[in-house]
Enzyme design. Structure first.
Site, short mmCIF file in Angstrom:
data_model
loop_
_atom_site.label_atom_id
_atom_site.label_comp_id
_atom_site.label_asym_id
_atom_site.label_seq_id
_atom_site.Cartn_x
_atom_site.Cartn_y
_atom_site.Cartn_z
N ASP A 22 48.42 39.32 38.14
CA ASP A 22 47.11 39.61 38.69
C ASP A 22 46.29 38.33 38.58
O ASP A 22 46.65 37.42 37.81
CB ASP A 22 46.45 40.76 37.91
CG ASP A 22 45.04 41.02 38.36
OD1 ASP A 22 44.84 41.24 39.56
OD2 ASP A 22 44.14 41.00 37.50
N ASP B 195 42.16 37.93 38.96
CA ASP B 195 40.90 38.07 38.24
C ASP B 195 41.14 38.65 36.85
O ASP B 195 41.69 39.74 36.70
CB ASP B 195 39.94 38.99 39.01
CG ASP B 195 39.35 38.32 40.23
OD1 ASP B 195 38.92 37.16 40.11
OD2 ASP B 195 39.32 38.95 41.30
#
Length: 339
Positions: free
Chosen positions: A19, A21
């Site tokens: 991922d 953020d």
């Protein structure tokens, strides 16, 4: 328990899907250690991919941003919910069909790139509504989407993340904007494309071919649940949204395979633990009390966390933990828990 000396977590996998953020960066600044971690993976010959629910940037823009931070990335290594939404609409709508877009210009560009026509008004009789995060989304945009959905247009949400991380703390994410329409319309979106749906992770694994895939994320409700739905192992890093209390209270579908404070857990056996551990592991013992859990003993904080997860998940207790020794108090403080 932490891994034995020399047994690096990453050695068991051929592909690592990150991922972005809260794992690689916060907004536009790299998280400490992220650049070095990705560099080590490249040096070890590991395949790397990035899967993000953020629909405000195109894959090429994300790759450019990462490269500018010192993380070399190609556009084909980046999977965004905006691109996945556009591809899904392309497969379901005739070429040139109008799609009412609520979100950033990146989502409009992805819709346009697959041969569909982005529009902004319900009067354009859109064949679908595509809703993604955009910092400039306002009442007018949501009102037009509401009218279009009421008129029969299917409603596609790129993701339903309630928040997104920032240096100042969690901010409203696309899920908060989706909630506005959910309240106005009295129903759920017809399709949610991004995590925790498994499509982004499954696509990354297919592109990498054979071998084991590890998903690395900071959110239990998207990254970890999405990995679980895709049948993949996952590593939760505590550098973003989800914290230890949320982990202790996690339902079965949101429980990671491993947990680490940060990306050092990929390489340092002492910096990662497999969950749920055992109630009396690593020098720690955990018991159930009326108010939650009691931690006693001594040892590494991550071993304490593994033992706490074992008892909390088995007993379905709340995340409250009491320290029964000075060492336990220090471990809880290191984990962000009050003693």
């Amino acid at each position: 328990m932490t891994a034995d000396a020399g047994e690096r977590l990453v050695d068991g996998y051929t592909l690592v899907v990150f991922d972005l953020d809260g794992v690689i960066y916060l907004i536009d600044q790299p998280i400490p250690g992220a650049v070095e971690a990705v560099g080590r993976l490249h040096a070890d010959g590991k395949a790397v991919a990035y899967a993000t629910n953020n629909a405000s940037r195109r894959s090429s823009e994300v790759a450019y941003l990462l490269t500018g931070m010192g993380v070399p990335a190609r556009a084909d290594e980046v999977l965004t919910s905006a691109a996945a939404t556009a591809e899904l609409l392309r497969d379901r709508l005739p070429a040139g069909a109008p799609v009412l877009v609520v979100g950033a210009e990146a989502l409009r560009a992805e819709i346009r790139a697959v041969g569909l026509r982005p529009v902004s008004l319900a009067d354009d009789e859109p064949a679908a509504v595509a809703q993604g995060y955009g910092p400039q989304v306002g009442w007018v945009d949501l009102a037009e989407a509401s009218l279009a959905v009421r008129a029969g247009a299917p409603w596609y949400a790129t993701n339903t993340d309630r928040t997104l991380p920032s240096e100042r703390g969690p901010l409203p994410g696309n899920g908060s904007l989706v909630a506005v329409l959910r309240t106005a319309l009295g129903r759920e979106p017809d399709v949610v494309v991004g995590k925790p749906e498994p499509a982004l992770f499954a696509t990354a694994a297919r592109r990498a071919g054979g071998g084991q895939t590890l998903v690395v994320g900071d959110r239990l409700d998207t990254d970890i649940e999405g990995a679980s739905r895709a049948g993949l192992d996952s590593l939760l890093v505590l550098t973003g949204v989800s914290d230890v209390p949320e982990l202790l209270a996690a339902p079965e579908t949101r429980r990671p395979t491993y947990v680490a404070m940060d990306l050092a857990g990929l390489f340092d056996p002492a910096a990662v633990v497999r969950l749920p551990g055992v109630p009396d592991g690593g020098g720690w013992s955990v018991t159930v009390t009326d108010g939650g859990l009691a931690l006693d003993g001594a040892g590494p904080p991550l071993d304490a966390l593994a033992a706490l997860c074992a008892v909390a998940w088995a007993a379905s207790t709340g995340p409250a933990v009491r320290a029964e020794s000075p060492e336990a108090g220090k471990a809880l403080a290191a984990l962000g828990l009050s003693a």
